[in-house]
Motif scaffolding. Structure first.
Motif, PDB file in Angstrom:
ATOM      1  N   LEU A 240       0.834  -1.195   0.000  1.00  0.00           N
ATOM      2  CA  LEU A 240       0.000   0.000   0.000  1.00  0.00           C
ATOM      3  C   LEU A 240       0.870   1.246   0.000  1.00  0.00           C
ATOM      4  O   LEU A 240       1.874   1.315   0.718  1.00  0.00           O
ATOM      5  N   LEU A 241       0.489   2.222  -0.804  1.00  0.00           N
ATOM      6  CA  LEU A 241       1.138   3.525  -0.801  1.00  0.00           C
ATOM      7  C   LEU A 241       0.106   4.565  -0.370  1.00  0.00           C
ATOM      8  O   LEU A 241      -0.925   4.733  -1.030  1.00  0.00           O
ATOM      9  N   TYR A 242       0.368   5.227   0.745  1.00  0.00           N
ATOM     10  CA  TYR A 242      -0.520   6.286   1.239  1.00  0.00           C
ATOM     11  C   TYR A 242      -0.056   7.611   0.633  1.00  0.00           C
ATOM     12  O   TYR A 242       1.013   8.125   0.996  1.00  0.00           O
ATOM     13  N   LEU A 243      -0.841   8.159  -0.290  1.00  0.00           N
ATOM     14  CA  LEU A 243      -0.478   9.403  -0.950  1.00  0.00           C
ATOM     15  C   LEU A 243      -1.088  10.584  -0.202  1.00  0.00           C
ATOM     16  O   LEU A 243      -2.296  10.622   0.041  1.00  0.00           O
ATOM     17  N   VAL A 244      -0.223  11.542   0.160  1.00  0.00           N
ATOM     18  CA  VAL A 244      -0.654  12.712   0.920  1.00  0.00           C
ATOM     19  C   VAL A 244      -0.205  13.966   0.170  1.00  0.00           C
ATOM     20  O   VAL A 244       0.967  14.101  -0.201  1.00  0.00           O
ATOM     21  N   ASP A 245      -1.137  14.874  -0.054  1.00  0.00           N
ATOM     22  CA  ASP A 245      -0.858  16.134  -0.743  1.00  0.00           C
ATOM     23  C   ASP A 245      -0.053  17.051   0.184  1.00  0.00           C
ATOM     24  O   ASP A 245      -0.527  17.436   1.256  1.00  0.00           O
ATOM     25  N   ILE A 246       1.170  17.407  -0.236  1.00  0.00           N
ATOM     26  CA  ILE A 246       1.996  18.312   0.579  1.00  0.00           C
ATOM     27  C   ILE A 246       2.293  19.606  -0.182  1.00  0.00           C
ATOM     28  O   ILE A 246       3.283  20.280   0.079  1.00  0.00           O
ATOM     29  N   SER A 247       1.411  19.936  -1.140  1.00  0.00           N
ATOM     30  CA  SER A 247       1.605  21.179  -1.880  1.00  0.00           C
ATOM     31  C   SER A 247       1.200  22.372  -1.015  1.00  0.00           C
ATOM     32  O   SER A 247       0.511  22.223  -0.003  1.00  0.00           O
ATOM     33  N   GLU A 248       1.620  23.543  -1.431  1.00  0.00           N
ATOM     34  CA  GLU A 248       1.315  24.757  -0.665  1.00  0.00           C
ATOM     35  C   GLU A 248      -0.179  25.086  -0.688  1.00  0.00           C
ATOM     36  O   GLU A 248      -0.658  25.868   0.134  1.00  0.00           O
ATOM     37  N   TRP A 249      -0.930  24.497  -1.642  1.00  0.00           N
ATOM     38  CA  TRP A 249      -2.366  24.779  -1.749  1.00  0.00           C
ATOM     39  C   TRP A 249      -3.204  23.909  -0.809  1.00  0.00           C
ATOM     40  O   TRP A 249      -4.366  24.184  -0.569  1.00  0.00           O
ATOM     41  N   VAL A 279       4.625   5.921   2.947  1.00  0.00           N
ATOM     42  CA  VAL A 279       3.918   7.188   2.836  1.00  0.00           C
ATOM     43  C   VAL A 279       4.587   7.995   1.726  1.00  0.00           C
ATOM     44  O   VAL A 279       5.819   8.103   1.673  1.00  0.00           O
ATOM     45  N   VAL A 280       3.768   8.538   0.833  1.00  0.00           N
ATOM     46  CA  VAL A 280       4.278   9.282  -0.317  1.00  0.00           C
ATOM     47  C   VAL A 280       3.714  10.691  -0.301  1.00  0.00           C
ATOM     48  O   VAL A 280       2.498  10.883  -0.420  1.00  0.00           O
ATOM     49  N   GLY A 281       4.574  11.657  -0.124  1.00  0.00           N
ATOM     50  CA  GLY A 281       4.165  13.047  -0.231  1.00  0.00           C
ATOM     51  C   GLY A 281       4.163  13.460  -1.695  1.00  0.00           C
ATOM     52  O   GLY A 281       5.167  13.279  -2.395  1.00  0.00           O
ATOM     53  N   THR A 282       3.044  13.997  -2.180  1.00  0.00           N
ATOM     54  CA  THR A 282       2.911  14.308  -3.604  1.00  0.00           C
ATOM     55  C   THR A 282       2.962  15.813  -3.872  1.00  0.00           C
ATOM     56  O   THR A 282       2.813  16.625  -2.963  1.00  0.00           O
ATOM     57  N   LYS A 283       3.167  16.119  -5.129  1.00  0.00           N
ATOM     58  CA  LYS A 283       3.130  17.499  -5.646  1.00  0.00           C
ATOM     59  C   LYS A 283       4.248  18.378  -5.056  1.00  0.00           C
ATOM     60  O   LYS A 283       4.025  19.537  -4.704  1.00  0.00           O
ATOM     61  N   ILE A 284       5.462  17.808  -4.964  1.00  0.00           N
ATOM     62  CA  ILE A 284       6.563  18.609  -4.426  1.00  0.00           C
ATOM     63  C   ILE A 284       7.007  19.703  -5.392  1.00  0.00           C
ATOM     64  O   ILE A 284       7.756  20.601  -5.007  1.00  0.00           O
ATOM     65  N   ILE A 305       8.727   4.862   9.399  1.00  0.00           N
ATOM     66  CA  ILE A 305       7.870   4.584   8.239  1.00  0.00           C
ATOM     67  C   ILE A 305       8.603   5.033   6.975  1.00  0.00           C
ATOM     68  O   ILE A 305       9.103   6.170   6.925  1.00  0.00           O
ATOM     69  N   PRO A 306       8.695   4.177   5.954  1.00  0.00           N
ATOM     70  CA  PRO A 306       9.320   4.605   4.692  1.00  0.00           C
ATOM     71  C   PRO A 306       8.590   5.818   4.119  1.00  0.00           C
ATOM     72  O   PRO A 306       7.358   5.816   4.024  1.00  0.00           O
ATOM     73  N   PHE A 307       9.350   6.835   3.729  1.00  0.00           N
ATOM     74  CA  PHE A 307       8.750   8.065   3.213  1.00  0.00           C
ATOM     75  C   PHE A 307       9.415   8.456   1.902  1.00  0.00           C
ATOM     76  O   PHE A 307      10.637   8.376   1.755  1.00  0.00           O
ATOM     77  N   PHE A 308       8.582   8.889   0.957  1.00  0.00           N
ATOM     78  CA  PHE A 308       9.084   9.357  -0.338  1.00  0.00           C
ATOM     79  C   PHE A 308       8.338  10.628  -0.704  1.00  0.00           C
ATOM     80  O   PHE A 308       7.131  10.751  -0.452  1.00  0.00           O
ATOM     81  N   ALA A 309       9.045  11.569  -1.274  1.00  0.00           N
ATOM     82  CA  ALA A 309       8.436  12.803  -1.773  1.00  0.00           C
ATOM     83  C   ALA A 309       8.590  12.815  -3.285  1.00  0.00           C
ATOM     84  O   ALA A 309       9.699  12.625  -3.806  1.00  0.00           O
ATOM     85  N   ILE A 310       7.480  12.990  -4.002  1.00  0.00           N
ATOM     86  CA  ILE A 310       7.508  12.874  -5.457  1.00  0.00           C
ATOM     87  C   ILE A 310       6.748  14.009  -6.122  1.00  0.00           C
ATOM     88  O   ILE A 310       5.940  14.706  -5.499  1.00  0.00           O
ATOM     89  N   SER A 311       7.026  14.147  -7.385  1.00  0.00           N
ATOM     90  CA  SER A 311       6.213  14.984  -8.266  1.00  0.00           C
ATOM     91  C   SER A 311       5.951  14.176  -9.520  1.00  0.00           C
ATOM     92  O   SER A 311       6.882  13.861 -10.264  1.00  0.00           O
TER      93      SER A 311
END
Length: 340
Positions: A240-249, A279-284, A305-311
């Motif tokens: 499972l990949l938990y995608l979380v929006d970390i954009s400024e919006w 956990v995947v932070g999106t929209k970097i 927890i494994p963490f990745f930040a992606i765009s």
């Protein structure tokens, strides 16, 4: 159209009756019984195929009946057997008896078959009842009735990786970037109204199937939003990949968003809380000051927890994430082979 439930009526073929016949041969007195057995009725068989991804066809064609068998004939001729009726279904289909709720079979592999309704057995002809004291029996058997009932089919997608996140978290954009899947991408909630599957290349001739699971909001396990309609499709994913929006919006607290996602999945099925995940932070590419990213990343490091930040738009960080997926899938598949 994605349809993951269907109700169908199946009726197998009736068995053929045995024959009651006697030989009539010139110069042979009291020729004796020669009635043949009846044939066996056709079965209803469900077969898995990779060419289908939905139960749409079975939603509109709801009645299936296999041919009855032929009766036995004279000269000890066996009645013809009824042909089986084969119904193709997508992989991940669960077949249940509508009346009892009993699970009859699960179709998980391409070409896998399951007999869901057995045809009737052919009756014996009178030649089978001849004895030394009863040389001219008139007894024979009728064919037995076939099974018939309503079935409920439920589809749970088979995927290696499941993308979980709130609406607008970037799931559709990610799967369209790393695979050939083309889900609708737009900036409004519940853009995706059905799961999407995509085949993702992991290099060295390896690949995996990724599923974009829509409709998860707080309270989804209680039926809110699209609710349980799509939560069930996560149950067969290996990672499972938990995608979380970390954009400024984004106005949501990223740690709180992840916690709610985890809680919803665990409340729906406690076993989902034990699956390998990241956990995947999106929209970097639009993270602004990066405050949300730092907060989520720090939380994941403290919790191990494994963490990745992606765009997905720029593909930044995707290679590292795909390497993680490849490593985890290798572990899961190796463990599965050792236990089987």
């Amino acid at each position: 159209m994605f349809i993951d439930q269907a109700k169908i009526f199946v009726k197998a073929g009736k068995g053929g009756n045995g024959a009651c016949s006697f030989r009539r041969e010139k110069f042979v007195p009291f020729g004796g019984p020669d009635g043949g057995d009846g044939g066996n009725g056709g079965n209803i068989i469900l077969q898995g195929t990779t060419r289908m991804t939905t139960l749409l066809d079975l939603k509109y064609q709801r009645h299936y009946e296999a041919p009855a068998a032929g009766p036995g004939e004279k000269a000890n001729c066996h009645g013809r057997n009824g042909a089986d009726t084969v119904i193709t279904v997508p992989l991940g289909t669960i077949i249940k008896n509508e009346e009892t709720g009993e699970v009859i079979a699960e179709i998980l592999e391409d070409g896998q078959t399951a007999i869901v309704a057995h045809g009737g057995k052919g009756g014996r002809g009178n030649s089978r009842f001849a004895t030394s004291t009863n040389r001219a029996p008139r007894k024979f058997e009728e064919g037995t009735p076939a099974e018939e009932f309503w079935l409920r089919l439920e589809l749970k997608l088979l995927a290696d990786v499941g993308l979980v996140g709130f609406p607008n978290a970037g799931k559709s954009t990610m799967i369209s970037t790393v695979s050939a899947a083309k889900p609708e991408v737009a900036n409004y909630p519940f853009t995706t109204l059905r799961p999407h599957l995509g085949v993702v290349s992991l290099g060295d001739f390896h690949s995996c199937v990724m599923a974009d699971i829509p409709g998860i909001i707080e309270g989804a396990h209680e039926g809110k939003g699209l609710g349980i309609q799509f939560l069930k499709h996560i149950q067969r994913t290996a990672i499972l990949l938990y995608l979380v929006d970390i954009s400024e919006w984004s106005t949501d607290d990223p740690v709180h968003s992840y916690a709610i996602l985890k809680q919803e999945l665990t409340a729906f099925d406690p076993e989902l809380g034990e699956r390998p995940f990241a956990v995947v932070g999106t929209k970097i590419d639009a993270q602004g000051t990066g405050e949300a990213r730092e907060k989520l990343q720090s939380y994941c490091q403290d919790a191990n927890i494994p963490f990745f930040a992606i765009s997905s738009a720029t593909r930044n960080g995707l290679d590292s994430l795909l390497d993680f997926i490849s490593t985890q899938l290798t572990k899961v598949r190796t463990a599965s082979c050792e236990t089987s």
